[in-house]
Design a protein around this motif. Structure first.
Motif, mmCIF file in Angstrom:
data_model
loop_
_atom_site.group_PDB
_atom_site.id
_atom_site.type_symbol
_atom_site.label_atom_id
_atom_site.label_comp_id
_atom_site.label_asym_id
_atom_site.label_seq_id
_atom_site.Cartn_x
_atom_site.Cartn_y
_atom_site.Cartn_z
ATOM 1 N N LEU A 238 58.220 77.218 20.165
ATOM 2 C CA LEU A 238 58.507 75.904 20.751
ATOM 3 C C LEU A 238 58.631 74.902 19.607
ATOM 4 C CD1 LEU A 238 58.722 73.822 23.056
ATOM 5 C CD2 LEU A 238 56.214 73.741 23.081
ATOM 6 N N ILE B 68 54.597 75.966 29.726
ATOM 7 C CA ILE B 68 55.084 77.191 29.079
ATOM 8 C C ILE B 68 53.989 78.256 29.077
ATOM 9 C CG2 ILE B 68 55.857 78.188 26.887
ATOM 10 C CD1 ILE B 68 57.190 75.461 26.299
ATOM 11 N N VAL C 284 64.000 81.204 28.884
ATOM 12 C CA VAL C 284 64.137 81.899 27.603
ATOM 13 C C VAL C 284 63.735 83.369 27.738
ATOM 14 C CG1 VAL C 284 61.837 81.411 26.618
ATOM 15 C CG2 VAL C 284 63.819 81.637 25.109
ATOM 16 N N ILE D 5 62.554 77.581 22.121
ATOM 17 C CA ILE D 5 62.734 76.455 23.039
ATOM 18 C C ILE D 5 62.827 75.189 22.204
ATOM 19 C CG2 ILE D 5 61.682 75.065 24.872
ATOM 20 C CD1 ILE D 5 60.254 77.621 25.802
ATOM 21 N N SER E 59 63.922 70.795 22.174
ATOM 22 C CA SER E 59 64.025 69.606 23.017
ATOM 23 C C SER E 59 64.770 68.523 22.249
ATOM 24 C CB SER E 59 62.631 69.123 23.427
ATOM 25 O OG SER E 59 61.876 68.812 22.276
ATOM 26 N N PHE F 102 67.613 81.395 23.553
ATOM 27 C CA PHE F 102 66.977 80.073 23.476
ATOM 28 C C PHE F 102 67.170 79.341 24.787
ATOM 29 C CE2 PHE F 102 71.359 79.157 22.515
ATOM 30 C CZ PHE F 102 71.595 77.893 23.018
ATOM 31 N N ALA F 103 66.412 78.261 24.946
ATOM 32 C CA ALA F 103 66.591 77.349 26.068
ATOM 33 C C ALA F 103 66.349 75.938 25.546
ATOM 34 C CB ALA F 103 65.627 77.670 27.210
ATOM 35 N N THR F 104 67.024 74.968 26.130
ATOM 36 C CA THR F 104 66.896 73.595 25.668
ATOM 37 C C THR F 104 66.314 72.709 26.758
ATOM 38 O OG1 THR F 104 69.123 72.931 26.388
ATOM 39 C CG2 THR F 104 68.912 73.857 24.171
ATOM 40 N N HIS F 105 65.449 71.795 26.343
ATOM 41 C CA HIS F 105 64.958 70.758 27.252
ATOM 42 C C HIS F 105 65.948 69.608 27.149
ATOM 43 C CE1 HIS F 105 61.479 67.915 28.583
ATOM 44 N NE2 HIS F 105 62.280 68.236 29.576
ATOM 45 N N TYR G 291 69.183 75.804 30.038
ATOM 46 C CA TYR G 291 68.518 74.512 29.858
ATOM 47 C C TYR G 291 67.732 74.159 31.114
ATOM 48 C CZ TYR G 291 72.172 72.353 32.810
ATOM 49 O OH TYR G 291 73.001 72.017 33.846
ATOM 50 N N LEU H 16 61.529 76.186 31.374
ATOM 51 C CA LEU H 16 62.045 76.576 30.059
ATOM 52 C C LEU H 16 61.530 77.948 29.642
ATOM 53 C CD1 LEU H 16 61.703 73.106 28.333
ATOM 54 C CD2 LEU H 16 63.852 74.333 28.732
#
Length: 342
Positions: free
Chosen positions: A82, A101, A323, A140, A142, A161-164, A175, A319
């Protein structure tokens, strides 16, 4: 060594001071080491009752997989990284997103590693480090930007990956975001219903995507409800609370001061209130305020403020799920979510 100590050592697979292993769990459950290992991996051929017994014992003894060994055998780290900026800590967003998370990761084999950085420095550096060293299986991030180089790099490397927050890059990626456009529109509508005519907004920094979203909702509502938007760019929600207070003290002390305020930050709202009260203005009398908040603290302290909650803990959960699913191969277009203000 006397016979008593020898027999005690033979009865136990390891000293109480040793780190618990699969052998420890096997000894305590009466199962084979292979069965224990497969139960912890949720193998389909292992019964639910056996899995539950193994997991309970593993939790009781404090068993943790040897991550170095796992990485050697599988090429995986079982780590989710993160990447958080120090600005988010100032805004009070770190704790709830970490809790969210962690709630999801608790039922998986993944562990959370937090990588803090200052956004004014090289925001790409922590992501590049993870990619170049293989320090995590997924990331992750942001504070996304419309054209975010971190997103471009991870997509180029095909890294999960994942985005805030969203981007405007035309790239499909996982996201979770908050409807900042809807928040700003609703905030202006509420102020218009209260008879407020001149409204100012404390908004996010212009380089972030959610600045565009919040500004779009604000400007649309100003047009729809015939409200005058007071120009204000002295500070944004990333500025220190001291600077926000000083800026609003100056703004609210002017003869043509606004009578309505939209705040994109709960912490920033505290500074805004301090500034307007420093010049003798009162909430619900001289001015009304609508604020986005990550928790109930502002409504406890100042019930005069209209608050709309952004559930950061929920964002953390979404999130984490995104991911992990992306690591498992779920298409990115199925891993996009948007939450509304409460």
């Amino acid at each position: 060594m006397d016979d008593k100590n020898k027999s005690r050592q033979a009865a136990h697979p390891a000293s109480m001071n040793d780190r618990p292993t699969l052998k420890t769990i096997a000894f305590m459950t009466g199962l084979g080491i292979t069965t224990v290992s497969r139960a912890l991996k949720d193998a389909p051929d292992i019964g639910a009752e056996t899995k539950e017994r193994v997991r309970l014992v593993a939790k009781q003894v404090g068993y943790q997989p040897n991550r170095a060994g796992v990485r050697l055998r599988t090429g995986k780290t079982n780590v989710i990284s993160l990447v958080l900026s120090l600005e988010e800590e100032v805004m009070g967003l770190t704790s709830p997103i970490v809790v969210g998370i962690s709630e999801i990761l608790a039922s998986t084999g993944y562990h959370l590693v937090i990588t803090p950085y200052r956004f004014s420095k090289d925001a790409l550096a922590p992501v590049r480090y993870v990619l170049d060293t293989g320090a995590a299986d997924g990331v992750i991030i942001s504070r996304t930007e419309p054209n975010d180089p971190r997103v471009a790099l991870m997509m180029e490397r095909n890294f999960p990956f994942a985005t805030h927050g969203r981007t405007d890059m035309g790239l499909t990626h996982p996201y979770h975001d908050f409807d900042n456009e809807g928040f700003a529109y609703e905030a202006v509508r509420r102020l218009a219903e209260l008879g407020r005519k001149r409204i100012v907004i404390l908004q996010p920094p212009q380089h972030l995507t959610f600045h565009r979203h919040m500004r779009k909702g604000f400007d649309r509502a100003v047009r729809d409800f015939g409200i005058e938007a007071v120009p204000f760019n002295s500070v944004d929600i990333d500025n220190s609370l001291v600077d926000i207070r000083a800026a609003f003290e100056s703004l609210m002390g002017a003869p043509d001061a606004p009578d309505g305020i939209v705040s994109g930050s709960g912490a920033g709202s505290i500074a805004v209130i301090a500034g307007l009260e420093a010049v003798g203005k009162r909430l619900k009398h001289d001015v009304d305020m609508v604020s986005k908040v990550p928790s109930d603290f502002l409504s406890w302290l100042r019930p005069e403020v209209i608050t709309m909650n952004e559930d950061i803990r929920h964002a953390g959960r979404e999130l984490a799920k995104a991911v992990i699913a992306r690591i498992a191969g779920t298409p990115a277009e199925e891993l996009q979510s948007l939450s509304k203000a409460v």
